[in-house]
Design an enzyme around this catalytic site. Structure first.
Site, PDB file in Angstrom:
ATOM      1  N   CYS A  43       0.715  -1.343   0.044  1.00  0.00           N
ATOM      2  CA  CYS A  43      -0.142   0.027   0.043  1.00  0.00           C
ATOM      3  C   CYS A  43       0.736   1.267   0.078  1.00  0.00           C
ATOM      4  CB  CYS A  43      -0.848   0.078   1.271  1.00  0.00           C
ATOM      5  SG  CYS A  43      -2.027  -1.459   1.338  1.00  0.00           S
ATOM      6  N   ARG A  99      -4.925   6.814  -1.048  1.00  0.00           N
ATOM      7  CA  ARG A  99      -3.907   5.565  -0.838  1.00  0.00           C
ATOM      8  C   ARG A  99      -4.376   4.338  -1.819  1.00  0.00           C
ATOM      9  NH1 ARG A  99      -5.865   1.993   3.223  1.00  0.00           N
ATOM     10  NH2 ARG A  99      -3.962   0.997   3.195  1.00  0.00           N
TER      11      ARG A  99
END
Length: 372
Positions: A27, A43
């Protein structure tokens, strides 16, 4: 073993760990501040092992929440939600990767394998103990500013509580953001709580956050504009094309390299006016972090689970903190969708409710072939 051999062994071990960590969960989190002073965060969420089946979770204020049982089967931390929240959860459980409340505070969970080590469990403090997986839900439902979270996080105990989806306690860390533009990173390493001010608003995965900041010192040459021509003796040397300001930037998908790129791209982003203009820029930048799918053995997929179909990046989300709007697209549908918190009638919610991010998981394409 000689010192050189020990050093080589350590470097090889570290490299293997970084490769394995990046191949499990990769991530990337960034933030942008617009010219009107507003803050937008975004994100990517990567998970290669199986489809997490992410859903939109909605919880109204006044809801009673109970953290999972402690290691000795006692009741852990419980609380009543103060604020209405929406978030993106996994596998049908109230495990939030991202959440925002109606006060403009958001929190995101990212993996920290190999480095996350939680506080030692104390049976006398069972009622203050919470599973790492439940921390985003606790933060988003209880607080409206980063400063409030900085104080409150010291009053609870985050301990190793098994996460059934993983079979271990989730090795994670958190970034918390509010509409004033403040960011903090919360980590538990070597059994201790660490809270870092994070003015750059960037986070990836392992190693720990302070390591990434030190690593930034290796890239002080990066800049938005091209480097000028130089003269060596009688020869003039200049860039062969645009982009020389980013020479040397790492291009792989390991967390250290993604952290450098995330800082570089967010710090050199175009100036935006706020709202959807900034949201557009966030999504443009995060497209640089989409990663390909990796093959996973069927034995690694939990019962009832599904194989990741299109991308290691299962969803990309973005939050306009000033206007309390959540945007997202998924591996199945690249159309950006949005949810306005102010338009949700939370008074009609009954308990915790969720709806799929994708009602239809078949890719759809709009036929715009000219017809005369």
């Amino acid at each position: 073993m000689s010192k050189n051999k020990k050093l080589a062994a350590f470097v090889m071990c570290f490299a293997v760990c970084m490769f394995s960590f990046s191949n499990a969960y990769a991530c990337t989190f960034i933030s942008l501040k617009a010219s009107n002073g507003s803050t937008v965060v975004g994100r990517t969420l990567e998970w290669y092992e199986y489809d997490l089946d992410p859903s939109l979770l909605m919880i109204a204020s006044g809801e009673k929440i109970q953290s999972p049982k402690t290691p000795d089967n006692k009741n852990g931390l419980s609380w009543t939600t103060k604020y209405n929240i929406i978030g993106i959860n996994f596998c049908g459980e109230p495990l939030l990767g991202d959440a925002i409340n109606t006060e403009g505070l958001s929190v995101s969970l990212l993996y920290l394998p190999g480095f996350a080590e939680y506080q030692k469990y104390d049976p006398a403090k069972a009622s203050k103990t919470i599973s790492p997986s439940y921390v985003p839900l606790w933060i988003a439902s209880q607080f409206k500013t980063v400063e409030e979270v900085k104080v409150a996080i010291k009053t609870i105990r985050v301990c190793s509580i098994l996460e059934p989806i993983l079979g271990i306690a989730a090795p994670v860390h958190f970034i918390v953001n509010d509409k004033s533009g403040k960011h903090i990173v919360i980590e538990y390493t070597k059994g201790k709580l660490h809270v870092f001010d994070a003015p750059l608003g960037v986070m990836t995965n392992s190693p720990s956050y302070d390591w990434h900041l030190t690593n930034l010192c290796n890239y002080v040459n990066i800049r938005a504009v091209n480097w000028p021509e130089i003269k060596l003796d009688s020869i003039n040397l200049g860039p062969v094309g645009t982009g020389s300001g980013m020479l040397g930037i790492p291009g792989d998908f390991t967390p250290p390299s993604r952290f450098i790129r995330a800082v570089a791209f967010s710090q050199t982003a175009r100036k935006t006016t706020g709202g959807e203009d900034t949201v557009h820029e966030i999504f443009r930048i995060l497209d640089n972090f989409n990663v390909p799918i990796l093959f996973v053995s069927s034995k690694d997929i939990p019962k009832g689970g599904k194989r990741v179909k299109y991308s290691g990046t299962q969803y990309t989300s973005c939050v306009d903190l000033d206007n309390c709007i959540l945007y997202y697209h998924t591996q199945y549908n690249r159309t950006v969708r949005k949810i306005l918190l102010k338009n949700i009638d939370f008074s009609k919610l009954k308990g915790i409710q969720s709806v799929p991010l994708d009602k239809n998981k078949d890719n759809t394409y709009l036929d715009v072939t000219p017809r005369f």
